[in-house]
Design a protein around this motif. Structure first.
Motif, PDB file in Angstrom:
ATOM      1  N   ASP A  98      31.322  26.980  56.223  1.00  0.00           N
ATOM      2  CA  ASP A  98      31.643  25.658  55.683  1.00  0.00           C
ATOM      3  C   ASP A  98      30.666  24.628  56.237  1.00  0.00           C
ATOM      4  OD1 ASP A  98      32.895  23.525  54.466  1.00  0.00           O
ATOM      5  OD2 ASP A  98      34.420  23.328  56.024  1.00  0.00           O
TER       6      ASP A  98
ATOM      7  N   LEU B 269      33.787  20.972  52.928  1.00  0.00           N
ATOM      8  CA  LEU B 269      34.514  21.015  51.661  1.00  0.00           C
ATOM      9  C   LEU B 269      35.666  22.008  51.675  1.00  0.00           C
ATOM     10  CD1 LEU B 269      31.592  20.887  49.057  1.00  0.00           C
ATOM     11  CD2 LEU B 269      33.152  19.054  49.694  1.00  0.00           C
TER      12      LEU B 269
ATOM     13  N   ALA C 252      38.418  22.574  53.474  1.00  0.00           N
ATOM     14  CA  ALA C 252      39.792  22.061  53.539  1.00  0.00           C
ATOM     15  C   ALA C 252      40.129  21.203  52.327  1.00  0.00           C
ATOM     16  CB  ALA C 252      39.982  21.245  54.823  1.00  0.00           C
ATOM     17  N   ALA C 253      39.176  20.368  51.894  1.00  0.00           N
ATOM     18  CA  ALA C 253      39.420  19.479  50.751  1.00  0.00           C
ATOM     19  C   ALA C 253      39.679  20.287  49.486  1.00  0.00           C
ATOM     20  CB  ALA C 253      38.232  18.543  50.553  1.00  0.00           C
ATOM     21  N   VAL C 254      38.868  21.319  49.265  1.00  0.00           N
ATOM     22  CA  VAL C 254      39.046  22.171  48.087  1.00  0.00           C
ATOM     23  C   VAL C 254      40.406  22.863  48.139  1.00  0.00           C
ATOM     24  CG1 VAL C 254      38.248  24.287  46.962  1.00  0.00           C
ATOM     25  CG2 VAL C 254      36.607  22.534  47.620  1.00  0.00           C
TER      26      VAL C 254
ATOM     27  N   VAL D  69      43.189  21.789  49.506  1.00  0.00           N
ATOM     28  CA  VAL D  69      44.263  20.832  49.193  1.00  0.00           C
ATOM     29  C   VAL D  69      44.318  20.553  47.690  1.00  0.00           C
ATOM     30  CG1 VAL D  69      45.044  18.456  49.497  1.00  0.00           C
ATOM     31  CG2 VAL D  69      44.223  19.760  51.465  1.00  0.00           C
ATOM     32  N   ILE D  70      43.151  20.308  47.108  1.00  0.00           N
ATOM     33  CA  ILE D  70      43.102  20.007  45.670  1.00  0.00           C
ATOM     34  C   ILE D  70      43.644  21.172  44.857  1.00  0.00           C
ATOM     35  CG2 ILE D  70      41.560  19.561  43.727  1.00  0.00           C
ATOM     36  CD1 ILE D  70      39.721  18.090  45.675  1.00  0.00           C
TER      37      ILE D  70
END
Length: 272
Positions: A238, A242, A244-246, A248-249
């Motif tokens: 990573d 991105l 963690a953000a991906v 969550v989304i």
């Protein structure tokens, strides 16, 4: 063209009439049924006088149909009025074209919503679920002109992702496409340092991680899960933060799109 209050004993065929501008059939008694195949029901484009509000390009309010009625390949420019109308069970709306289903003028929006809602209710009472869902889609599309920003966005996404729970192709593409797209995002993010054979391995891990993210309720990438190794490998690469953000989304989008797909399958196979 006005036939208000008329009574037709034989089957009504509008012979020689290809365009019935502002057609009014209020309180007409169709004892022998009717056929409006290939007839264009709409507003005369040459008309310059101010028209009555709201626009009713075809008005069948209070009409009674006592035999088979056909509207195949008819064209409705605007929402037709079937308020307090009794339609015969054998009424065919297949292949009807609605080029102006959503009104151009805001003054016609409320009327159009009521008109589609009434047709949806009639089709439900006649136990014609395919037609009911057709008018439901037309109603939902029109409501988008009235709703506030958030409901409008949700309405639009429901339309784009599945045609309001009707298009199995759209729903499947939305569901599969979203985790494939996020899988590529994870791959690009993690693949910056990958060379040679590592790229293929990272691609598989990225797609596996995206699938697990989209179905987080299955805990596929959790401890001991089938895709845990994919998550670990992608997490180690990573580079842009991105990961963690991906996750969550996708944890939000995945269940929603899966629900839409299941809803669409239910509509198609239960209604067909």
């Amino acid at each position: 063209m006005h036939f208000d209050g008329s009574r037709f004993v034989e089957t009504f065929f509008p012979e020689g009439i290809e365009r019935a501008y502002l057609a009014s059939f209020r309180e007409v008694d169709f004892r022998g049924g009717a056929s409006f195949c290939n007839v264009v029901l709409g507003e005369d484009p040459t008309q310059t006088v101010q028209r009555v509000r709201p626009k009713r390009s075809a008005d069948f309010s209070d009409a009674q149909f006592h035999a088979a009625t056909q509207f195949q390949r008819a064209v409705f420019h605007g929402a037709p009025a079937f308020f307090n109308c009794r339609l015969y069970e054998d009424t065919d709306f297949s292949l009807v074209h609605w080029p102006k289903a959503m009104p151009d003028d805001p003054l016609d929006v409320e009327y159009a919503i009521r008109a589609w809602e009434r047709l949806e209710l009639i089709m439900s009472q006649l136990e014609k679920p395919l037609d009911r869902h057709r008018f439901f889609r037309l109603k939902m599309g029109t409501r988008r002109l009235k709703d506030g920003m958030l409901p409008r966005v949700v309405n639009y996404l429901f339309d784009v992702s599945s045609d309001y729970g009707w298009s199995l192709t759209r729903a499947t593409v939305s569901w599969v496409g979203h985790w494939l797209a996020f899988g590529l995002v994870l791959f690009v993010n993690a693949g910056q340092a990958a060379v040679g054979g590592d790229a293929l391995k990272l691609l598989g891990a990225a797609l596996g991680t995206a699938f697990a993210n989209a179905h987080s309720f299955l805990a596929l990438a959790g401890k001991g899960g089938y895709l845990e190794s994919c998550r670990v490998l992608i997490g180690q690469h990573d580079h842009c933060g991105l990961f963690a953000a991906v996750g969550v989304i996708q944890a939000i989008l995945g269940p929603v799109l899966l629900f839409v797909l299941v809803l669409t399958m239910r509509n198609r196979f239960r209604l067909a």
